[in-house]
Design a protein around this motif. Structure first.
Motif, PDB file in Angstrom:
ATOM      1  N   LEU A   1      83.328   3.680  14.777  1.00  0.00           N
ATOM      2  CA  LEU A   1      83.050   4.379  16.023  1.00  0.00           C
ATOM      3  C   LEU A   1      83.871   3.796  17.160  1.00  0.00           C
ATOM      4  O   LEU A   1      84.532   2.769  17.010  1.00  0.00           O
ATOM      5  N   PHE A   2      83.823   4.505  18.274  1.00  0.00           N
ATOM      6  CA  PHE A   2      84.398   4.013  19.512  1.00  0.00           C
ATOM      7  C   PHE A   2      83.249   3.680  20.448  1.00  0.00           C
ATOM      8  O   PHE A   2      82.291   4.454  20.549  1.00  0.00           O
ATOM      9  N   LEU A   3      83.333   2.550  21.133  1.00  0.00           N
ATOM     10  CA  LEU A   3      82.379   2.206  22.173  1.00  0.00           C
ATOM     11  C   LEU A   3      83.020   2.599  23.492  1.00  0.00           C
ATOM     12  O   LEU A   3      84.128   2.165  23.801  1.00  0.00           O
ATOM     13  N   LEU A   4      82.337   3.444  24.264  1.00  0.00           N
ATOM     14  CA  LEU A   4      82.860   3.936  25.537  1.00  0.00           C
ATOM     15  C   LEU A   4      82.084   3.297  26.678  1.00  0.00           C
ATOM     16  O   LEU A   4      80.852   3.335  26.696  1.00  0.00           O
ATOM     17  N   GLU A   5      82.843   2.714  27.630  1.00  0.00           N
ATOM     18  CA  GLU A   5      82.225   2.026  28.756  1.00  0.00           C
ATOM     19  C   GLU A   5      82.826   2.517  30.069  1.00  0.00           C
ATOM     20  O   GLU A   5      84.002   2.850  30.137  1.00  0.00           O
ATOM     21  N   SER A   6      82.003   2.518  31.085  1.00  0.00           N
ATOM     22  CA  SER A   6      82.416   2.941  32.420  1.00  0.00           C
ATOM     23  C   SER A   6      82.773   1.738  33.269  1.00  0.00           C
ATOM     24  O   SER A   6      82.333   0.620  33.001  1.00  0.00           O
ATOM     25  N   LEU A   7      83.549   1.974  34.319  1.00  0.00           N
ATOM     26  CA  LEU A   7      83.792   0.934  35.318  1.00  0.00           C
ATOM     27  C   LEU A   7      82.533   0.687  36.131  1.00  0.00           C
ATOM     28  O   LEU A   7      82.263  -0.429  36.537  1.00  0.00           O
TER      29      LEU A   7
END
Length: 169
Positions: free
Chosen positions: A107-113
């Motif tokens: 999977l990809f882990l998606l993070e915000s600023l």
């Protein structure tokens, strides 16, 4: 992948405007759809295929909502380093998202600023394309971070560290 070229046979930079965002998922590989997008060239772009995407919302503050993000197409996703800012074209209702991307096993882990938004996983089969951040343009200046926001960010980081450590015990 569908691309357009100029009179010198160099790839254009295609712009995916907000009104085309909803149709990008269906048309991202359609040469007629890509040919209908606004296109132009920018100086000083390195080699590769580039597109410009509008971003909305406040998950990537201090980049202001309404900015346009210029990205280079990523052919080999395994080359993405952890925490790389990217536009991901998703195979669902979101169409595309702009996040920091870390590739994990399946999977990809998606993070915000913006620390107010929690990281979330996306399965690899749900990703159609990845476009790595190159630059952005905006009519707005990023707002300076206030002392209160800096303290809040530090508290959130400490809270996350404590949760992580509790999980290890």
């Amino acid at each position: 992948m569908a691309v357009t070229v100029n009179a010198e046979n160099k790839e254009n930079l295609e712009y995916v405007p907000v009104k085309a965002k909803a149709g990008y998922l269906a048309g991202h590989a359609d040469p007629d759809f890509i040919a209908a997008l606004p296109k132009f060239t920018l100086p000083n772009l390195p080699g590769g295929t580039f597109r410009m995407f509008p971003i909305t919302g406040d998950s990537m503050l201090p980049l202001p909502s309404g900015s346009e993000v210029i990205c280079r197409y990523v052919e080999d996703w395994r080359e993405i380093k952890p925490q790389t800012p990217c536009i991901l074209i998703l195979n669902d209702a979101q169409d595309f998202v702009f996040k920091f991307v870390t590739m994990e096993e399946h999977l990809f882990l998606l993070e915000s600023l913006n620390p107010e938004f929690k990281p979330y996983p996306v399965e690899i089969p749900d990703v159609l394309e990845i476009w790595q951040f190159h630059s952005y343009q905006s009519k707005k200046m990023p707002e300076p971070t206030s002392d209160i926001k800096q303290v809040q960010t530090l508290i959130n980081e400490i809270r996350n560290d404590v949760k992580y450590l509790k999980g290890k015990i």
